[in-house]
Scaffold this active site. Structure first.
Site, short mmCIF file in Angstrom:
data_model
loop_
_atom_site.label_atom_id
_atom_site.label_comp_id
_atom_site.label_asym_id
_atom_site.label_seq_id
_atom_site.Cartn_x
_atom_site.Cartn_y
_atom_site.Cartn_z
N GLU A 32 -0.67 84.53 -5.24
CA GLU A 32 0.33 84.31 -6.58
C GLU A 32 1.61 84.97 -6.35
O GLU A 32 2.52 84.41 -6.72
CB GLU A 32 -0.44 84.68 -7.85
N HIS A 33 1.46 86.34 -6.28
CA HIS A 33 2.79 87.11 -6.09
C HIS A 33 2.78 87.70 -4.44
O HIS A 33 1.84 88.36 -4.10
CB HIS A 33 2.81 88.28 -7.11
N HIS A 91 -0.28 37.94 -3.17
CA HIS A 91 1.10 38.72 -2.77
C HIS A 91 1.92 37.89 -1.95
O HIS A 91 3.24 37.96 -1.69
CB HIS A 91 0.61 40.08 -2.15
#
Length: 445
Positions: free
Chosen positions: A317-318, A410
């Site tokens: 995280e850090h 399509h």
């Protein structure tokens, strides 16, 4: 080969089965009973009786009055720094539109979600900086309505500093609801609390599980576990500072993870000694000590390249780089929530005041996602506009793809846009077997 001087078991975000089942019951209660379900769950889990779920303007004013001038200025400073950073972030985002070939114009637009719900957790220590991190980016992104939920105190009110911060950050509506019931309320709506398009914000294991269960009906930011820090340090780092910064994250939760990765054995030994000396001085010693004992790691590496390899594998995280030349590693580091470069950039600055966001991924989520930012609340939408001539040039290619897939309707849709002799010639060159939308026989017009 890296040497682990102190190791810990791998962390995971496995949710206990009893939590999953409890959260499912909470979510069902809110979905089925709306406001009354939220009130019932608030009585059950918070031991609070509150009739009005929405926080009134008078309560916000009272919360502001309860704070000192210094406290209000401090919160305002964090909000303004977060706003300035995220405004700059937003100004460097843009869509585009371009004519890629004659008659074929394609583009993208950045469009905010209409309603966002942010959760502001209570817990052991109500995080006063948290509202700025989740609310300000939503406001800057242009979200029409930002809804915030926070758990009640014992008297039924929201913690004053958090309530003031939510208001200053720009929340349009604030409600008293905590835990999993708050997440369910914002996801499905309750009558009073509006349903939103996306739910963000940190929380405990019940909040995390609630976000997991409502995902799909609404968007979420990510599922995050306890906080993490990994510090890369060399012999130029101050071991006292290294220890201090490790403990700053360890104090959050007994499950928090803090690691030191270094090329210097003396630094490792000295930092651990300093950490042991600092622990008894902390008011949060019990939590920090358990966290470090159970989850702390110290890794000795042969060189900086190995340090970077371990950091990327951790995806913390850090990520703090306390070396003589931290930018030397910049290109080698690619998996982290937020990066803190140099001896003077501790995680606490990013968490509380400098302006970058502190709501960040944990448990290796940083390998594929960043933290909350303005794009958290934006949708990258594409558009296309074709002239008749542009459609005619694309149609044969599209029709042939449809033939290969077997998507007949399509194919017919594409074939009916083949309008020129050149288009029919291209279709024949592609050996298109017409599906009924175009006549490719020689001489057909």
């Amino acid at each position: 080969m890296a040497e682990y001087l102190k190791s810990a078991a791998d962390a995971s975000l496995e949710i206990p089965q009893d939590v999953t089942e409890s959260v499912r019951e909470i979510v069902d209660t809110v979905r089925e009973r709306g406001d009354e379900g939220v009130r019932e769950l608030t009585r059950k889990f918070d031991n609070v009786e509150r009739e009005e779920l929405r926080v009134a303007d008078a309560e916000i004013e009272a919360a502001a009055a309860e704070l000192t001038d210094a406290e209000r200025r401090t919160i305002d400073n964090t909000v303004e720094n977060v706003r300035a950073f995220h405004e700059e972030q937003f100004s460097n985002l843009e869509g585009f539109e371009r004519e890629f070939e004659a008659g074929v114009t394609l583009g993208t637009r950045l469009v905010p979600v209409e309603r966002a719900g942010v959760y502001v957790p209570g817990g052991r220590k109500p995080l006063v900086a948290a509202p700025a991190m989740t609310i300000v980016p939503a406001v800057i992104a242009g979200v029409d309505t930002v809804v915030a939920c926070a758990p009640p105190q014992a008297d039924g009110s929201v913690q004053p500093a958090q309530l003031y911060a939510m208001d200053r950050a720009g929340a349009d509506e604030i409600y008293v609801a905590g835990g999993a019931q708050a997440i369910a309320a914002m996801a499905y709506g309750t009558g009073t609390i509006p349903g939103v398009d996306k739910v963000t914000g940190p929380g405990n294991v019940f909040v995390i599980e609630a976000k997991r269960q409502v995902f799909g009906h609404v968007g979420i930011d990510f599922l995050a576990g306890p906080t993490e820090v990994l510090i890369i340090a060399d012999g130029t780092a101050d071991p006292e500072m290294v220890a201090t910064d490790l403990l700053a994250q360890a104090e959050h939760d007994p499950r928090s993870r803090a690691a030191l990765v270094t090329t210097d054995r003396d630094l490792a030994d000295d930092a651990v000694d300093a950490l042991d000396e600092q622990l008894p001085t902390l008011r949060t010693e019990e939590i920090a000590r358990e966290s470090w004992a159970e989850n702390g790691e110290v890794v000795l590496c042969a060189d900086r390249a190995e340090c970077a390899e371990i950091a990327n594998d951790w995806a913390p995280e850090h990520l703090q780089v306390m070396t003589d030349d931290p930018r030397e590693l910049l290109d080698d580091l690619h998996s982290y929530g937020s990066l803190f470069l140099g001896h003077h950039a501790p995680v606490v600055f990013g968490d509380k005041a400098v302006g970058t966001n502190h709501t960040l991924p944990t448990l290796e989520v940083a390998k594929y996602s960043g933290g909350i930012n303005v794009t958290t609340y934006l949708k990258l939408l594409t558009h296309q506009e074709l002239t008749a001539a542009g459609a005619d040039s694309i149609a044969p290619w599209a029709a042939k793809i449809c033939e290969l897939e077997g998507t007949h309707a399509h194919q017919v849709s594409a074939e009916k846009r083949i309008t020129s002799a050149e288009g029919r010639e291209l279709a024949r060159d592609l050996e298109l077997e017409p599906g009924g939308g175009v006549d490719l026989s020689e001489g057909a017009e």
